[in-house]
Design a protein around this motif. Sequence first.
Motif, short mmCIF file in Angstrom:
data_model
loop_
_atom_site.label_atom_id
_atom_site.label_comp_id
_atom_site.label_asym_id
_atom_site.label_seq_id
_atom_site.Cartn_x
_atom_site.Cartn_y
_atom_site.Cartn_z
N PRO A 156 0.80 -1.24 0.00
CA PRO A 156 0.00 0.00 0.00
C PRO A 156 0.83 1.28 0.00
CG PRO A 156 -0.19 -1.18 2.11
CD PRO A 156 0.47 -2.11 1.13
N LEU A 157 2.10 1.22 0.40
CA LEU A 157 2.93 2.42 0.40
C LEU A 157 3.65 2.64 -0.93
CD1 LEU A 157 4.53 2.24 3.97
CD2 LEU A 157 2.77 3.84 3.16
N PHE A 158 3.51 1.71 -1.87
CA PHE A 158 4.18 1.89 -3.16
C PHE A 158 3.41 2.91 -3.99
CE2 PHE A 158 5.24 0.59 -7.59
CZ PHE A 158 6.62 0.83 -7.51
N ALA A 159 4.12 3.92 -4.48
CA ALA A 159 3.48 5.02 -5.19
C ALA A 159 3.61 4.91 -6.70
CB ALA A 159 4.07 6.36 -4.72
N GLY A 160 4.38 3.96 -7.17
CA GLY A 160 4.58 3.80 -8.61
C GLY A 160 6.01 4.11 -9.00
N VAL A 161 6.31 3.93 -10.28
CA VAL A 161 7.65 4.18 -10.81
C VAL A 161 7.70 5.60 -11.37
CG1 VAL A 161 9.39 3.44 -12.47
CG2 VAL A 161 7.95 1.74 -11.33
N LEU A 162 8.71 6.36 -10.98
CA LEU A 162 8.83 7.73 -11.46
C LEU A 162 9.17 7.76 -12.94
CD1 LEU A 162 10.83 9.34 -8.54
CD2 LEU A 162 8.49 9.90 -9.20
N PRO A 163 8.61 8.70 -13.68
CA PRO A 163 8.96 8.83 -15.10
C PRO A 163 10.34 9.48 -15.24
CG PRO A 163 7.44 10.56 -14.46
CD PRO A 163 7.59 9.67 -13.26
N PRO A 164 11.10 9.14 -16.28
CA PRO A 164 12.46 9.67 -16.45
C PRO A 164 12.47 11.05 -17.12
CG PRO A 164 12.02 8.05 -18.13
CD PRO A 164 10.80 8.09 -17.28
N ILE A 165 11.62 11.94 -16.67
CA ILE A 165 11.48 13.28 -17.24
C ILE A 165 11.48 14.27 -16.08
CG2 ILE A 165 9.97 14.82 -18.55
CD1 ILE A 165 8.97 12.39 -20.08
#
Length: 550
Positions: free
Chosen positions: A253-262
């Motif tokens: 539940p604490l995972f927010a996703g993968v950041l975009p490389p931009i």
Amino acid sequence: MTVTDAGGRTVRDATLDVLRKLGLTTVFSNPSHSEMKLFENWLEGEFRFVMGLQEAAVVGMADGYAQATGEPALVIINGGPGLANAMGSVYTAASAKTPMVILGGQQARKMLLGEPFLVAKDATQLPKPYIKWAGEPARPQDVPAMIAQAYQIARQAPQGPVFVSVPEDDWVRPADPEPLRVARVERAVVPDPAALDRIAAALDGAERPGLIAGGPVDAQGARADLIALAEKLNARVWGAPVWNRGAFPEDHPLFAGVLPPIPELINERLAAQHDVVVVLGGPAFTLFTAWDLFSTAPADLDRSPRPTLTADVEFLHVTDDPQAAAATLADRAFIAPPGAVVKGLVPLVRQRPRAELTPVREPVAVPEASSPLTQAYLFHLLSKELPDDAVLFEELPIARADFHEQIPLGAGNGYFATASGALGFPFAGAVGYALARPDRRAVVVVGEGSAQYTLHSLWTAARHNLPVTYVIPDNAGYLSLKYYLQDQKSWEAGYDLSGVDMAQIARGFGVRGERIDSPEGLRAALRDALHADGPVLLDVVVDDPGLFRL
């Protein structure tokens, strides 16, 4: 003819002794004649020889093997055109910080004054700058010592591939009469307690702390500790841009996703959620492009500044790579093993009350069956059949968002992806991983375009009957390139891959292949492929997914 000293020992014999002592007894190779004297009277049983049909696949397989074992893998290929063939995979291994010793065959010393066939010109320069170190022994008897040195350099932080060029005739020359004493260089670097205190104080003083997980956290055995740290802080965890190794479970539940490389999108997402962010492992940050480059309008004179991070967030960066620290965009960098830092922070930070955080990800819709199939539906069904301990290898330039949305990998799953912009690692890397860990199912999810770069590894998977399942979302094109241009129709020749049948290709290499173009029977085919004895490839025809999402 073999030339020996009075005791009968050659450089070849001494080298094999060193390889045994170092544990380099699995050899990934596609040899040429310049390496053949090393393989004379080959010691079957003592050494495992893993043949690959092309050098890029060989290095990719060694990459997966080394990431599975945590120790350097051994590659033996020709040091000229063979190494040139492999450079895309070497580039990826360097980006992933994979420890690897590459022995490159060179022509005999007496031939090097001319232009002999298969010569490696300036042999130690060819793989640079994408290796940590390269050498060619000044004397034949120095070959074993140079290989031992290369091994130690490869495994010390920051880890990476190294290269040793060996002239063909060195293997048959007399060995040094004194046996080589192989030192064990221990990795004894630990975080500075004062640095740990500073990072802990920053996290404790934050109102909205955030963590960014890089691949080294998992590689250094601290994945469970990162979960404990995040839960103690009640902090969101983001996957680092160009996430090449799963360091945090995606279903947490604490995972927010993968950041975009931009950079613009990184700032937008982090500034809205955090006042302090700690980057754990990897660079801060790997960037792919800038937002303005998506525009197809005429460009103005470039007066834009270099990428920067928002001043609204304090960024702390932990890495064991001094060069990454020197180039950081963060406010402060700490050169230390990220895994050890995570372990050290867990007892230092204060326990925060458990409170549900506002979701940062939109709810994911459950895709439905359709004709033509969508990649989202394929990934949804795959997630339903995926073994709890399966290890995923992914390369989907156009479909990564659908993959992570529909396949939230759990704590028992491994995840590996390409660390660089070079294509081909997952297809070969899964084979190397399966050789090291045949107890776990390796699942490759790669588009048919990316598969072309190392598809030769299918033959090795079949030869060793490895537990690898290949799932190909086949959209008949290099579609990551299609949507960069406004006039897509005129560029069709640059992305159209219609007519590629991955199932037939797989069968040609000895792997069971099946082509699927409708929802009927897809789930059953996935279930069978994930539990088969040996490798299976499913070529699943899917619709054009449209503009990729970040």
